[in-house]
Design an enzyme around this catalytic site. Structure first.
Site, short mmCIF file in Angstrom:
data_model
loop_
_atom_site.label_atom_id
_atom_site.label_comp_id
_atom_site.label_asym_id
_atom_site.label_seq_id
_atom_site.Cartn_x
_atom_site.Cartn_y
_atom_site.Cartn_z
N GLY A 99 0.82 -1.23 0.00
CA GLY A 99 0.00 0.00 0.00
C GLY A 99 0.84 1.25 0.00
O GLY A 99 0.49 2.25 0.63
N ALA A 100 1.97 1.21 -0.72
CA ALA A 100 2.92 2.32 -0.65
C ALA A 100 3.22 2.94 -2.01
O ALA A 100 4.14 3.74 -2.15
CB ALA A 100 4.22 1.84 0.00
N GLY A 101 2.44 2.57 -3.03
CA GLY A 101 2.66 3.15 -4.36
C GLY A 101 3.81 2.53 -5.11
O GLY A 101 4.26 3.04 -6.13
N SER A 105 0.94 -5.01 -5.04
CA SER A 105 -0.20 -5.84 -5.42
C SER A 105 -0.08 -6.29 -6.89
O SER A 105 -0.31 -7.46 -7.21
CB SER A 105 -1.47 -5.03 -5.15
OG SER A 105 -2.51 -5.50 -5.90
N ASP A 147 0.87 -0.74 -13.99
CA ASP A 147 1.75 -1.38 -13.00
C ASP A 147 2.08 -2.82 -13.39
O ASP A 147 3.23 -3.25 -13.33
CB ASP A 147 1.07 -1.40 -11.61
CG ASP A 147 1.00 -0.02 -10.98
OD1 ASP A 147 1.22 0.97 -11.69
OD2 ASP A 147 0.74 0.06 -9.77
O1 PMV Z 1 -0.58 3.30 -5.73
P1 PMV Z 1 -0.53 2.24 -6.74
O2 PMV Z 1 0.77 1.51 -6.78
O3 PMV Z 1 -1.68 1.31 -6.66
O4 PMV Z 1 -0.59 2.96 -8.19
C1 PMV Z 1 -1.78 3.36 -8.75
C2 PMV Z 1 -1.63 4.17 -10.01
C3 PMV Z 1 -2.95 4.77 -10.50
O5 PMV Z 1 -2.66 5.52 -11.67
C4 PMV Z 1 -3.53 5.71 -9.46
C5 PMV Z 1 -3.96 3.69 -10.82
C6 PMV Z 1 -3.68 2.88 -12.10
O6 PMV Z 1 -4.28 1.81 -12.23
O7 PMV Z 1 -2.91 3.33 -12.97
#
Ligand code: PMV
Length: 309
Positions: A99-101, A105, A147
């Site tokens: 959950g840290a970007g 996942s 991702d």
């Molecule tokens: O925070 P994360 O790693 O889930 O990244 C999400 C990126 C978004 O652009 C907000 C969503 C997506 O599916 O691209």
């Protein structure tokens, strides 16, 4: 039979959120991985073991607990309509903060898609990516797929919903964690609300982001990291305008901007990590700025993507 696959986490260099609405994004796979082992078992069950919890269920269950749902989905899908394998045990180990970007996942979906499908037949990376995105959609239906794509293919990529291509460049990233977990789905929902209430403004932001990304692609190809940093700063400002930053992150951005070429959120925001763009001249100084107060590390670009171990 046992299969073992690993997949890397990522940083979104430019374009998160806007990528959902068709704008291009630039992403980079990093040297932190998820490791997934899949095993065929005699028991007619799907068993998942991970640091975030364990699960043991029959096939065909619909209401599976959220974090492990994509992995259950993959095992259930592959077991369906065949008799060769009775049950599957999946074991997950991760180096990527959750959950840290940093795409924990998605990397998990990619490595699990590789390992679980590998019990049945050899699949191409493209086929594994399609499975991983299908799995991710069970918990986040609006995913852009960015991702999973960078995690599968590694390196630096430019991505939009129609496809991707690789970019050659060289830089270092200092990644700092606010240690505030975020829910991508929730923040994406908030941006959707913002868009609904500010259609014209949001469409102007998309146009600005799109121009910014065209310029960033030129600079990346020339390896002009210093100038690229000013675009990182501009992208961060756009993320602030759509409401995905907060005071904790702003404080970290200020620290990062002292010694790096520019800092911004990576991923959904409102928590999670920021990255600071550096090269060998300012990477360790930037890392020093964060060290005493934040969990931080210097990330290298992962060129492999999905791999066996
Ligand atoms: O925070 P994360 O790693 O889930 O990244 C999400 C990126 C978004 O652009 C907000 C969503 C997506 O599916 O691209």
């Amino acid at each position: 039979m046992i299969t073992r696959f690993s997949a890397p986490g990522k940083v979104i260099l430019f374009g998160e959120h806007f990528v959902i609405y068709g704008v291009k994004a630039i992403l980079c796979a990093i040297n932190k991985r998820v490791f997934v082992t899949a095993e065929s078992i005699q028991e007619e069950k799907i068993i998942i073991k991970s640091e975030i919890g364990d699960l043991k269920l029959d096939k065909g269950v619909l209401d599976v607990d959220l974090p492990l749902k994509p992995i259950y989905f993959l095992a259930d899908k592959m077991l369906h309509g065949q008799s060769k394998i009775k049950g599957i045990k999946v074991t997950i180990r991760s180096e990527i903060p959750i959950g840290a970007g940093l795409g924990s996942s998605s990397a998990c979906c990619v490595a699990a898609a590789g390992a679980i499908s590998g019990l049945f037949s050899i699949k191409s990376k493209k086929e594994i990516l399609a499975l991983a995105i299908e799995a991710e959609k069970t918990i986040f239906k609006d995913t852009s797929g960015a991702d999973c794509t960078v995690s599968t293919f590694g390196g630096i990529i430019e991505y939009d919903k129609t496809g991707f291509s690789k970019i050659e460049s060289n830089f270092q990233l200092v990644i700092s964690n606010s240690n505030v977990k975020h829910s991508t789905e929730k923040i994406v929902g908030r941006v959707q609300e913002f868009k609904k209430e500010n259609e014209k403004e949001f469409s102007d932001f998309c146009a600005l982001e799109s121009d910014l990304i065209s310029d960033a692609l030129e600079l990346l190809k020339k390896n002009d990291i210093k100038k690229l940093g000013s675009l990182v700063v501009q992208n961060q400002k756009l993320l602030e305008k759509i409401g995905v930053s907060n005071d904790t992150l702003q404080k970290m951005i200020e620290i990062g901007d002292r010694s790096s070429y520019g800092s911004k959120i990576t991923g959904a925001g409102d928590g999670g990590c920021i990255y600071s763009l550096t090269d060998e001249t300012n990477a360790s100084k930037t890392l020093d700025e964060f060290k005493s107060n934040y969990e931080c590390f210097l990330a290298e670009i992962d060129l492999k993507g999905l791999d066996v171990f």
